[in-house]
Design a protein around this motif. Structure first.
Motif, PDB file in Angstrom:
ATOM      1  N   VAL A  59      46.289  36.505  32.132  1.00  0.00           N
ATOM      2  CA  VAL A  59      45.545  36.842  33.352  1.00  0.00           C
ATOM      3  C   VAL A  59      44.198  37.478  33.012  1.00  0.00           C
ATOM      4  N   GLU A  60      44.201  38.451  32.120  1.00  0.00           N
ATOM      5  CA  GLU A  60      42.952  39.124  31.763  1.00  0.00           C
ATOM      6  C   GLU A  60      41.925  38.141  31.208  1.00  0.00           C
ATOM      7  N   ARG A  61      42.390  37.189  30.393  1.00  0.00           N
ATOM      8  CA  ARG A  61      41.486  36.235  29.740  1.00  0.00           C
ATOM      9  C   ARG A  61      41.100  35.051  30.637  1.00  0.00           C
ATOM     10  N   GLY A  62      41.687  34.989  31.831  1.00  0.00           N
ATOM     11  CA  GLY A  62      41.298  33.962  32.775  1.00  0.00           C
ATOM     12  C   GLY A  62      42.040  32.650  32.671  1.00  0.00           C
ATOM     13  N   GLU A  76      51.143  49.026  28.304  1.00  0.00           N
ATOM     14  CA  GLU A  76      51.171  48.854  26.849  1.00  0.00           C
ATOM     15  C   GLU A  76      50.019  47.963  26.367  1.00  0.00           C
ATOM     16  N   THR A  77      49.728  46.892  27.096  1.00  0.00           N
ATOM     17  CA  THR A  77      48.655  45.985  26.686  1.00  0.00           C
ATOM     18  C   THR A  77      47.281  46.548  27.034  1.00  0.00           C
ATOM     19  N   GLY A  78      47.234  47.430  28.024  1.00  0.00           N
ATOM     20  CA  GLY A  78      45.947  47.973  28.455  1.00  0.00           C
ATOM     21  C   GLY A  78      45.058  46.920  29.087  1.00  0.00           C
ATOM     22  N   ALA A  79      45.669  45.887  29.658  1.00  0.00           N
ATOM     23  CA  ALA A  79      44.912  44.766  30.212  1.00  0.00           C
ATOM     24  C   ALA A  79      44.018  45.207  31.370  1.00  0.00           C
ATOM     25  N   ASN A  80      42.796  44.690  31.376  1.00  0.00           N
ATOM     26  CA  ASN A  80      41.846  44.985  32.441  1.00  0.00           C
ATOM     27  C   ASN A  80      42.032  43.953  33.553  1.00  0.00           C
ATOM     28  N   VAL A  81      42.967  44.238  34.450  1.00  0.00           N
ATOM     29  CA  VAL A  81      43.286  43.338  35.555  1.00  0.00           C
ATOM     30  C   VAL A  81      43.294  44.149  36.853  1.00  0.00           C
ATOM     31  N   ALA A 182      45.865  40.423  39.410  1.00  0.00           N
ATOM     32  CA  ALA A 182      44.948  39.284  39.372  1.00  0.00           C
ATOM     33  C   ALA A 182      43.871  39.463  38.314  1.00  0.00           C
ATOM     34  N   ASN A 183      43.350  38.341  37.853  1.00  0.00           N
ATOM     35  CA  ASN A 183      42.155  38.341  37.020  1.00  0.00           C
ATOM     36  C   ASN A 183      40.999  38.821  37.898  1.00  0.00           C
ATOM     37  N   ILE A 184      40.156  39.691  37.388  1.00  0.00           N
ATOM     38  CA  ILE A 184      39.104  40.308  38.194  1.00  0.00           C
ATOM     39  C   ILE A 184      38.123  39.265  38.740  1.00  0.00           C
ATOM     40  N   SER A 185      37.718  38.312  37.908  1.00  0.00           N
ATOM     41  CA  SER A 185      36.796  37.263  38.366  1.00  0.00           C
ATOM     42  C   SER A 185      37.473  36.330  39.364  1.00  0.00           C
TER      43      SER A 185
END
Length: 207
Positions: A59-62, A76-81, A182-185
């Protein structure tokens, strides 16, 4: 078409059951397929079947517009979502556990066995506690039994595994449940579709 990163396994089955109820059906999901990408063009949905710990990465990577995973995986992943909803199922807790006769000695470094390295590190850093992280990927409960670690940091659901191995919870510090994010973009460009799915999920869960 909206792309959803769906976790494999027990959580994934629960998630898909709710998505199916919400109208996001996919006939291939119920078949005995080994495909990792499943689509229903009529509904406008594409599912990526991935390992639960990889969902935030997709998701973070699109690679996916939205995904569902446990709060533990997100932290844990620290994902920017963009976290949109606590789905309210898959509930458990992150906890510190040790042998029943464990007595803490704060004069020495605490040995902590866990697969949640970032969560454990952050938790003990807030306490100003010096720790030695021992990263394991399975049978975490074994570590204190054989003297590999003083304590463990792991997910606790019923606590039966701990009890069967003569371990006790010392501290619970993070409530966990499944989250929709969700993915931010993607949220900017597919806001209507994502908000529609969010609404349908809420209705399916509350029905």
């Amino acid at each position: 078409m909206l792309t959803v990163a769906l976790p494999k396994g027990r959580l994934g089955e629960k998630v898909y059951s709710i998505l199916h109820k919400a109208g996001y059906t996919c006939d291939e999901m119920s078949s005995d397929t080994r495909k990792l990408v499943l689509e229903n063009k009529e509904v406008g949905i594409r599912y990526l079947l991935v390992k639960p710990t990889d969902v935030p990465v997709y998701v973070e990577r699109g690679a996916a517009d939205v995904g569902i995973a446990g709060k533990d995986v997100l932290v844990e992943t620290g994902a920017n979502v963009y976290e949109l909803m606590d789905l309210g199922f898959g509930k458990c807790r992150m906890a510190v556990a040790a042998k029943k006769d464990y007595v803490e000695n704060r004069d020495r470094t605490l040995r902590v066995a866990t697969k949640f390295v970032n969560i454990a590190t952050s938790h003990f850093a807030k306490q100003g506690r010096a720790i030695d992280i021992i990263q394991l990927h399975g049978s975490i409960e074994l570590a204190p039994i054989v003297g590999l670690s003083d304590v463990i940091v792991d997910i606790v659901e019923s606590g039966s595994t701990l009890r069967e191995n003569n371990l006790v919870v010392i501290e619970e510090f993070m409530p966990i449940s499944a989250r929709f994010f969700a993915n931010i973009s993607s949220y900017k460009f597919k806001e209507d579709e994502i908000e529609k799915m969010l609404l349908c999920l809420k209705e399916a869960i509350n029905d």
